[in-house]
Design a protein around this motif. Sequence first.
Motif, PDB file in Angstrom:
ATOM      1  N   SER A 105      21.669  32.182  25.581  1.00 56.72           N
ATOM      2  CA  SER A 105      21.508  33.431  24.807  1.00 56.72           C
ATOM      3  C   SER A 105      20.493  34.400  25.497  1.00 56.72           C
ATOM      4  O   SER A 105      20.419  35.476  24.950  1.00 56.72           O
ATOM      5  N   SER A 106      19.900  33.842  26.575  1.00 57.05           N
ATOM      6  CA  SER A 106      18.644  34.798  26.879  1.00 57.05           C
ATOM      7  C   SER A 106      18.986  35.520  28.113  1.00 57.05           C
ATOM      8  O   SER A 106      19.654  35.017  29.181  1.00 57.05           O
ATOM      9  N   GLN A 107      18.850  36.719  28.065  1.00 56.94           N
ATOM     10  CA  GLN A 107      19.166  37.749  29.055  1.00 56.94           C
ATOM     11  C   GLN A 107      18.692  37.370  30.459  1.00 56.94           C
ATOM     12  O   GLN A 107      19.184  37.608  31.492  1.00 56.94           O
ATOM     13  N   PHE A 108      17.474  36.641  30.398  1.00 63.04           N
ATOM     14  CA  PHE A 108      16.588  36.250  31.474  1.00 63.04           C
ATOM     15  C   PHE A 108      17.341  35.213  32.356  1.00 63.04           C
ATOM     16  O   PHE A 108      16.986  34.887  33.497  1.00 63.04           O
ATOM     17  N   ASP A 109      18.345  34.604  31.799  1.00 60.75           N
ATOM     18  CA  ASP A 109      18.967  33.399  32.233  1.00 60.75           C
ATOM     19  C   ASP A 109      20.004  33.986  33.264  1.00 60.75           C
ATOM     20  O   ASP A 109      20.808  33.066  33.817  1.00 60.75           O
ATOM     21  N   TYR A 110      20.658  35.136  33.084  1.00 63.60           N
ATOM     22  CA  TYR A 110      21.622  35.831  33.628  1.00 63.60           C
ATOM     23  C   TYR A 110      21.312  36.686  34.720  1.00 63.60           C
ATOM     24  O   TYR A 110      20.172  37.457  35.042  1.00 63.60           O
ATOM     25  N   ASN A 111      22.326  36.793  35.768  1.00 63.71           N
ATOM     26  CA  ASN A 111      22.037  37.718  36.923  1.00 63.71           C
ATOM     27  C   ASN A 111      22.300  39.248  36.445  1.00 63.71           C
ATOM     28  O   ASN A 111      21.519  40.032  37.196  1.00 63.71           O
ATOM     29  N   TYR A 112      23.325  39.465  35.804  1.00 63.45           N
ATOM     30  CA  TYR A 112      23.695  40.850  35.415  1.00 63.45           C
ATOM     31  C   TYR A 112      23.922  40.647  33.720  1.00 63.45           C
ATOM     32  O   TYR A 112      24.609  39.623  33.543  1.00 63.45           O
ATOM     33  N   TRP A 113      23.868  41.955  33.047  1.00 65.38           N
ATOM     34  CA  TRP A 113      23.709  42.019  31.717  1.00 65.38           C
ATOM     35  C   TRP A 113      24.101  43.318  31.391  1.00 65.38           C
ATOM     36  O   TRP A 113      23.561  44.255  31.765  1.00 65.38           O
ATOM     37  N   GLY A 114      25.247  43.500  30.507  1.00 63.45           N
ATOM     38  CA  GLY A 114      25.811  44.907  30.225  1.00 63.45           C
ATOM     39  C   GLY A 114      24.785  45.453  29.167  1.00 63.45           C
ATOM     40  O   GLY A 114      23.799  45.076  28.732  1.00 63.45           O
ATOM     41  N   ARG A 115      25.179  46.798  28.672  1.00 62.76           N
ATOM     42  CA  ARG A 115      24.574  47.474  27.631  1.00 62.76           C
ATOM     43  C   ARG A 115      24.922  47.282  26.336  1.00 62.76           C
ATOM     44  O   ARG A 115      24.390  47.634  25.299  1.00 62.76           O
ATOM     45  N   GLY A 116      25.961  46.562  26.059  1.00 61.74           N
ATOM     46  CA  GLY A 116      26.549  46.123  24.906  1.00 61.74           C
ATOM     47  C   GLY A 116      27.712  47.070  24.228  1.00 61.74           C
ATOM     48  O   GLY A 116      27.595  48.374  24.386  1.00 61.74           O
TER      49      GLY A 116
END
Length: 123
Positions: A105-116
């Motif tokens: 659930s952590s954004q820091f574990d992902y390469n890319y993250w959207g704005r929602g």
Amino acid sequence: VQLVESGGGMVQPGGSLRLSCAASGFTFSSYDMSWVRQAPGKGPEWVSAINTGGGSTYYADSVKGRFTISRDNAKNTLYLQMNSLKPEDAAVYFCAAKTFGWPTSSQFDYNYWGRGTQVTVSS
């Protein structure tokens, strides 16, 4: 690099929504994809994940049997079909991409993250 979510909105309990996430700027087909949501005043919650080819899918217990994740690598798009929506499903839904490792659930574990995109479930 962009991940752009769409399809959110307001729906009554028991209703359905289909979220989309359009990816650009990276090789979408090489990334496992997830949906993560965050309700007001709460921490992020991992919802669902799908592997690069789409053959393996995973769900949080809270959405299992109601939500379906899918992807179209030819269109660089991720989807989340949400049925039988409940008030507790209301949240901002984010799509996220990672190259390896179990989804979190952590954004820091992902390469890319959207704005929602906002999902509201209310009568």
